[in-house]
Design an enzyme around this catalytic site. Sequence first.
Site, short mmCIF file in Angstrom:
data_model
loop_
_atom_site.label_atom_id
_atom_site.label_comp_id
_atom_site.label_asym_id
_atom_site.label_seq_id
_atom_site.Cartn_x
_atom_site.Cartn_y
_atom_site.Cartn_z
CG ASP A 39 -2.15 -0.81 1.02
OD1 ASP A 39 -2.42 -1.18 -0.13
OD2 ASP A 39 -2.85 -1.08 2.01
CG MET B 141 -8.27 7.33 7.21
SD MET B 141 -9.05 5.94 6.37
CE MET B 141 -9.49 4.89 7.73
CE LYS C 243 -6.62 7.69 -5.28
NZ LYS C 243 -7.05 7.37 -3.91
N1 SAH Z 1 -3.88 -0.07 9.02
C1 SAH Z 1 -3.39 1.24 9.37
C2 SAH Z 1 -4.44 2.31 9.17
C3 SAH Z 1 -4.84 2.50 7.71
S1 SAH Z 1 -6.01 3.77 7.50
C4 SAH Z 1 -2.87 1.20 10.82
O1 SAH Z 1 -3.12 0.24 11.53
O2 SAH Z 1 -2.19 2.16 11.23
C5 SAH Z 1 -5.00 5.13 7.07
C6 SAH Z 1 -4.92 6.12 8.21
O3 SAH Z 1 -4.04 5.64 9.20
C7 SAH Z 1 -4.36 7.47 7.84
O4 SAH Z 1 -5.34 8.31 7.24
C8 SAH Z 1 -3.96 7.99 9.19
O5 SAH Z 1 -5.08 8.39 9.95
C9 SAH Z 1 -3.41 6.72 9.83
N2 SAH Z 1 -1.95 6.57 9.65
C10 SAH Z 1 -1.31 5.56 9.06
N3 SAH Z 1 0.02 5.73 9.11
C11 SAH Z 1 0.23 6.90 9.77
C12 SAH Z 1 1.38 7.64 10.16
N4 SAH Z 1 2.61 7.21 9.89
N5 SAH Z 1 1.19 8.79 10.82
C13 SAH Z 1 -0.04 9.24 11.14
N6 SAH Z 1 -1.16 8.60 10.78
C14 SAH Z 1 -1.03 7.44 10.12
#
Ligand code: SAH
Length: 253
Positions: A39, A176, A61
């Site tokens: 991803d 998000m 993307k």
């Molecule tokens: N599976 C992921 C979440 C995916 S949804 C997890 O467990 O972390 C995508 C959202 O995750 C982003 O919009 C943001 O809110 C958060 N996110 C993922 N990586 C991040 C990072 N390095 N810093 C801040 N927010 C993050």
Amino acid sequence: MTKFAKGSVWLVGAGPGDPGLLTLHAVEALKQADVIIYDALVNDIVLDWAKPDAQQICAGKRGGKPSPKQDEITAMLIDFAKAGKRVLRLKGGDPFVFGRGAEEAAELAAANIPFRIIPGITAGIGGLAYAGIPVTSKDVNSSVIFLTGHDKNGLAPDAIDWNAVAKAAGMIVMYMATRNIAEISAALIAGGRPASDPVAVVKNATLPEMEVLETTLETAAADIASSGVGSPAIICVGRGVLLREQLDWLKND
Ligand code: SAH
């Protein structure tokens, strides 16, 4: 070492960004995979562990190319597995936390493809820890709630009972949620959450370019807009945010 069997799919969490937060299972998966479908939120430094001839496919993307649709990704996983490949599906954070891991696993199960789930460190816990914010702590906060601020149409989710959320947990951790923060913070205040409740916005958590904005529920939308903090960001609400003053270990790093 766990053997990555041919014809199987591993759904693996890569953590929030810092490659040091990968699990040993994730590194093993990277070393053994024939095909890696990753991803956009995955730090591509970790692909250095891949076999030189491993096929690498970005499913997010990037570089102006349109991203494959969810059903195309699932179809790829199934087709590669049926062709006898070791298929690594690499996701940011944890695959079962707002990562569509459940949907992909369900399709694999329905297609009788053997699969394994490798949990990862989720941004809403590990990312906040890098900002010195504990999601629970004695005396301040004994419960935490995780939610998405974005439904499949991009709106603040209707399915969430914001009145209940406002009262349910000391710490509210939102994925998000940047785009809909005005609506969400208004809903939480209307539900009884104090307007002065501390809020932190942590962007690019665990990466060298991490940014942290501290604000309150009342001022969050305006502060986020004026600071230009975008995605990916975790937004958390609750008095646990105040512990950052003592626990911001990175500032002395
Ligand atoms: N599976 C992921 C979440 C995916 S949804 C997890 O467990 O972390 C995508 C959202 O995750 C982003 O919009 C943001 O809110 C958060 N996110 C993922 N990586 C991040 C990072 N390095 N810093 C801040 N927010 C993050």
